[in-house]
Motif scaffolding. Structure first.
Motif, short mmCIF file in Angstrom:
data_model
loop_
_atom_site.label_atom_id
_atom_site.label_comp_id
_atom_site.label_asym_id
_atom_site.label_seq_id
_atom_site.Cartn_x
_atom_site.Cartn_y
_atom_site.Cartn_z
N GLU A 54 68.87 6.03 3.43
CA GLU A 54 68.26 6.44 4.70
C GLU A 54 66.74 6.28 4.67
O GLU A 54 66.10 6.66 3.70
N ALA A 55 66.20 5.77 5.77
CA ALA A 55 64.75 5.62 5.89
C ALA A 55 64.12 6.99 6.12
O ALA A 55 64.73 7.90 6.67
N ASP A 56 62.88 7.10 5.70
CA ASP A 56 62.12 8.34 5.86
C ASP A 56 61.56 8.39 7.29
O ASP A 56 60.73 7.56 7.66
N ILE A 57 62.03 9.33 8.07
CA ILE A 57 61.56 9.41 9.47
C ILE A 57 60.68 10.63 9.71
O ILE A 57 60.48 11.06 10.85
N ARG A 58 60.14 11.18 8.63
CA ARG A 58 59.18 12.26 8.82
C ARG A 58 57.99 11.71 9.61
O ARG A 58 57.48 10.62 9.30
#
Lengths: 212, 410
Positions: B339-343
């Motif tokens: 999963e990509a970091d979407i912070r």
């Protein structure tokens, strides 16, 4: 492997698997998982946290070089009387915000401790407090050992100032920063640059791929 | 007798399977449990001025910079510039020290840890905004050269993009770089040319070193991040139209239109590819491959056992082994985290702008109206700022956001 061999070795195999998993996961690859206690370092020592900008070891190295160079200046060493110097804050032309006073303050401290009274620095940054004190003396609110109506603030013979210049390159291969630390002693009367010296430092670094 | 042998061999295969599967399952459970991390859950109140300090003090260290960014932006809008300074300084110290080996970043690149494991420092547009805000604060404190340093760093953060077409294309940092240089008695024309080359549909005003009051404006809602792809491994930027498209400044008898100079959404969306995108893509491929291989092994092993009908002990063992291997492969696939970091620094503005005015020393009042796409003021967003221009020649810097408190005393 026959069923008897498998059966015979199942417990050791399971233990090996568990050991491998537990040792593999527990703080794997984490440096200092419990943190690191505070340790005192020399200011000229490079810490484990470093960037490509101005750091303490750079400030120490640059100001040490400048102070030694200034101390040998004939206009200081052979001056008639004691030259008075005012610090003019350095100009920052790099991409790193800096504490602008730190360079000149450190040079001043070194000179004051080593020059044995051959140089006097004027505290122009304290003028507001000094003028207030003079007003108190003039109004008689505090005592004075001399005539408070006579202005005895000294004028500068020289200005010590500097400039930091920088050049940056940033590509997928990393970031490179070059900084030129340039200092001057300027004659307050004639604007002549009596002394100039410089130091240059270049650093490069590459961040982890996770940040690119 | 043959029947007895067949039954006994089938029983043996099942026994092997059962005996091997338990250690494998136990190991897999330990893998998942041992790798899971526990973090203190931060209860959010919805008030960033409360949540951010709490998260910074008690939340995961990897999110500290994110909360510092958010707090700084909110503090600036409330006129709490010391709070903004303190948090931006700490965040930028972290940002400036990211070179070299980083255990959390290395983990984030690994198969079994999500990208969000790494210390958050932001995408380039977020890092640039941190420097822009800090630069404004330095200028407020009478340090235009340190402000200029921040604006230069803001451009540098945008300089390494896969698609070099959009590298270093912020307008305001270049314009202010040149303006600060002009104010300091230097030649800011190179920076002015860079800014003018990147601005769209505007002619930037030439530098007036006598202009001693500087207004910084921000308005609209900024970009957010989301993920797409089979396993949410592709980072995407969500942008949208802004209800505020421009502003109007009135100070004393003067009125100025304020057009957007920089579009933060545009900067976010034109970042181009990341090296991390390729790593996440590889993780997704690995996840799929191990999942498919696991399924094939389970099916193949089962088929081997069933087809053999207990006639061949070796085939039974091979079949059992395949099933166990298939289970392990499935577990590995399940543990893989692409999963990509979407912070996201989610309280950034959409637009930035700037105005300079020469004003005499003394008290003044400015009114800033924020305008909709039709050029009509949005009355609920109008801000009033009272300020004093100093007599010592230093610049007066005023920050106004469509989310600022009003009235403001600057």
């Amino acid at each position: 492997m026959t069923k008897f061999a498998l059966a015979k070795h199942r417990l050791p195999l399971a233990v090996l698997a568990v050991a491998g998993v537990v040792s593999g996961c527990a703080s794997s690859g984490v440096r200092n998982p419990s943190g690191a206690p505070v340790t005192e370092m020399r200011p000229d020592e490079r810490g484990f946290v470093a960037g490509t900008g101005v750091e303490s070891q750079d400030i120490v190295a640059v100001t040490d070089k400048m102070f030694r160079s200034l101390l040998g200046l004939p206009q200081i060493a052979n001056a008639q009387g004691v030259p008075r110097i005012v610090l003019d804050p350095v100009i920052n032309e790099t991409r790193f915000p800096i504490n602008k006073d730190i360079f000149l303050d450190r040079i001043r401290v070194q000179l004051n401790s080593q020059a044995r009274g051959k140089i006097i620095f004027l505290a122009r940054d304290r003028m507001a407090a000094l003028e207030h004190e003079r007003q108190l003396k003039q109004s008689g609110q505090v005592t004075s050992s001399t005539d408070p109506n006579v202005s005895e603030f000294k004028g500068a013979d020289f200005f010590l100032t500097g400039k930091l210049l920088g050049s940056t390159t940033r590509t997928s291969a990393g970031t490179s920063d070059y900084i030129l630390y340039d200092f001057q002693l300027v004659d307050a009367r004639t604007s002549e640059i009596l002394w100039e010296d410089s130091a240059e430092i270049k650093k490069q670094g590459l961040e982890d791929a996770a940040y690119r | 007798m043959f029947e007895k042998t067949r039954v006994s061999r089938l029983t043996s295969a099942a026994t092997i399977l059962r005996r091997c599967s338990k250690p494998a399952l136990a190991a897999a459970l330990l893998l998942l449990a041992g790798c899971a991390t526990t973090t203190q859950r931060i209860e959010l109140t919805g008030d960033i001025m409360v949540d951010a300090p709490n998260a910074i003090a008690h939340g995961p260290p990897r999110d500290r910079v994110l909360w510092e960014y958010r707090l700084a932006a909110a503090a600036m809008r409330q006129g709490k510039f010391d709070v903004a300074k303190q948090n931006l300084d700490d965040a930028l110290t972290t940002l400036q020290g990211i070179y070299g080996p980083d255990p959390n970043a290395r983990k984030a690149r690994g198969y079994f840890h999500a990208e969000a494991k790494k210390t958050f420092i932001g995408e380039p547009y977020e890092r640039s905004m941190a420097y822009i805000y800090r630069g404004i604060l330095y200028w407020m404190d009478g340090q235009p050269d340190n402000a200029r340093a921040c604006f230069r760093s803001a451009e540098i953060e945008d300089s390494d993009t896969e698609n070099h077409q959009y590298a270093g294309d912020w307008v305001l940092p270049d314009y202010l770089d040149g303006f600060a240089t002009a104010k300091l008695g230097g030649d800011g024309s190179d920076a002015f040319k860079r800014a003018q080359a990147n601005v769209k549909g505007l002619r930037l005003p030439p530098y007036d070193p006598k202009a001693n009051v500087l207004f910084f404006f921000e308005f609209g809602r900024g970009p957010t991040k989301y993920a797409t792809g089979q396993y949410a491994e592709q980072l995407r930027i969500r942008t949208g139209p802004s209800s505020v498209q421009s502003a109007r400044l009135s100070v004393d008898a003067l009125k100025f239109p304020v057009a957007p100079t920089d579009d933060v959404d545009f900067q976010a969306a034109t970042r181009g590819g990341r090296v991390m995108d390729h790593i996440l893509g590889n993780k997704a491929v690995f996840k799929t491959a191990t999942d498919v291989a696991g399924s094939a092994a389970i099916i193949g092993g089962s088929a081997a056992i069933l087809a053999d009908r207990g006639r061949d002990a070796t085939a039974d063992e091979v079949g059992a082994g395949l099933i166990v291997a298939g289970i392990v492969s499935k577990i590995v696939s399940g543990a893989t985290q692409p999963e990509a970091d979407i912070r996201t620094w989610d309280n950034l503005p959409h637009y930035l702008s700037f105005a300079t005015v020469p004003l005499p020393p003394g008290p003044h009042v400015a009114t800033v109206e924020f305008l909709d796409p039709a050029g009509q003021p949005l009355p609920r967003l109008t801000k009033t700022v009272s300020f004093d221009v100093p007599a010592d020649g230093k610049d007066k810097v005023i920050f106004v956001s469509d989310e600022s408190l009003t009235p403001q005393k600057s």
